[in-house]
Design a protein around this motif. Sequence first.
Motif, PDB file in Angstrom:
ATOM      1  N   LYS A 204      52.225  38.906   6.829  1.00 12.52           N
ATOM      2  CA  LYS A 204      52.420  37.449   5.870  1.00 12.52           C
ATOM      3  C   LYS A 204      50.745  37.148   5.178  1.00 12.52           C
ATOM      4  O   LYS A 204      50.394  36.740   4.128  1.00 12.52           O
ATOM      5  N   ALA A 222      62.733  31.628  15.898  1.00 14.43           N
ATOM      6  CA  ALA A 222      61.834  29.738  16.149  1.00 14.43           C
ATOM      7  C   ALA A 222      60.438  29.930  16.101  1.00 14.43           C
ATOM      8  O   ALA A 222      59.668  29.487  15.135  1.00 14.43           O
ATOM      9  N   ARG A 225      59.689  32.405  12.702  1.00 17.03           N
ATOM     10  CA  ARG A 225      59.969  31.257  11.602  1.00 17.03           C
ATOM     11  C   ARG A 225      58.554  30.509  10.878  1.00 17.03           C
ATOM     12  O   ARG A 225      58.429  30.826  10.315  1.00 17.03           O
ATOM     13  N   GLU A 226      57.621  30.550  12.377  1.00 13.51           N
ATOM     14  CA  GLU A 226      56.229  29.662  12.127  1.00 13.51           C
ATOM     15  C   GLU A 226      55.336  30.423  11.336  1.00 13.51           C
ATOM     16  O   GLU A 226      54.475  29.892  11.389  1.00 13.51           O
ATOM     17  N   ALA A 229      58.399  34.178   8.842  1.00 13.33           N
ATOM     18  CA  ALA A 229      59.958  34.616   8.539  1.00 13.33           C
ATOM     19  C   ALA A 229      59.909  33.864   7.479  1.00 13.33           C
ATOM     20  O   ALA A 229      59.704  32.614   7.796  1.00 13.33           O
ATOM     21  N   THR A 230      60.777  34.377   6.534  1.00 13.17           N
ATOM     22  CA  THR A 230      61.693  33.778   6.025  1.00 13.17           C
ATOM     23  C   THR A 230      63.266  33.708   6.243  1.00 13.17           C
ATOM     24  O   THR A 230      63.426  32.664   5.561  1.00 13.17           O
ATOM     25  N   HIS A 231      63.432  34.742   6.708  1.00 16.80           N
ATOM     26  CA  HIS A 231      64.696  35.056   7.272  1.00 16.80           C
ATOM     27  C   HIS A 231      65.014  35.245   8.077  1.00 16.80           C
ATOM     28  O   HIS A 231      64.141  36.475   8.651  1.00 16.80           O
ATOM     29  N   THR A 232      65.825  34.835   8.914  1.00 20.28           N
ATOM     30  CA  THR A 232      65.819  35.543  10.454  1.00 20.28           C
ATOM     31  C   THR A 232      67.425  35.132  10.719  1.00 20.28           C
ATOM     32  O   THR A 232      68.127  34.954  10.148  1.00 20.28           O
TER      33      THR A 232
END
Length: 367
Positions: A204, A222, A225-226, A229-232
């Motif tokens: 990032k 989750a 993503r915070e 991450a753009t895709h999980t």
Amino acid sequence: MRVAIFEEAGAAPALQEVEHTPLQDNEVLVRIAGVGICHTDLTGLNGNVPLPTPAVLGHEGAGVVEAIGADVEGLEAGDHVVLTFDTCGDCRACGAGHPAYCELFAPLNYFGTRLDGTTTMVQGDREVHGSWFGQSSWGTHAVASARNAVQVDRDAPLHLLGPLGCGLLTGAGTVLNVLRPQPGQSIGFWGMGTVGLAGLMAAKALDCENIVAVDLNDDRLALARELGATHTFNPSSTKDVVWEILEATGGLDSSMEAVGLGSVVREALGSLRSPGVCATVGLQTLENDITIDQGHLLIGRTLTGVIEGDADPHQLIPGLIRMWQDGQFPFDRLITEYPLEELATALEDFHAGKVIKPVLIPASSSY
């Protein structure tokens, strides 16, 4: 010194009093402010790394220098340090700036003694094996070498800095030193523990465009993503995680797996575009057979192993602290603190996946 001794493989460690042996000329005595628990410690506890017992584990220590050996330069009592892996400093790899591949890495970090065969701790007339990653820091104090004690600024939160010596160093270093993605490139991470999330945060900070996180734990996805991450993806909720990643991203420029299972290595390799590079950093056991499809390599993909992020800790650890201060590497979000006396609870929670990075705080710590 009060340290957590385990008597044999599989036994629970218990806090006991010991004495440190006289410091050798290149050694320092460090009062521990905080020390992490790492999966590599678990390999020592369960016997997958043949460490002689009785022994003390812990290799993510941070604290204050209390005493130094006669030949130590650059450190003095009162300095704040993060303890990391030990190296010889003289071999070809060390001289080339790759200390994680030191020719003496195994005897300096895994054998439980100094190179001369002596132990850093005794209990009466009984030798207690230390020198685990050059420190054995599950306790109130640790004996380390000046080589693996990295001085840090006193305004950083010392009790939280220990994991920078291994887990955070490994994940972030693999991205920053080995994979080196360029802004706008795509990268994926398998295993959202300390190592995987550290790598993700580094990606990032480097402005990667598509950042993929893969894990079986939805709560960790989750958090990923915070953290950027753009895709999980949860493989248990998908029919074909590799296909879905390829469809969503067009293929990854690089990937890192922090699990060590053959199936996971194959997913991380198969999700690459061509050419692409996959770094494997996960450890199951020292002997861990995996199989891959040669076709993945023949079309220009690379699979490489990485130890300790191929990092020079004296450079990277202060750099990661600066990134944290700038808001680019919020590693403190991964940490859960436990009193040293609650080591058993911390180990249980860690093994159960309830916490990402447990850090043990000795009662004497005020940092």
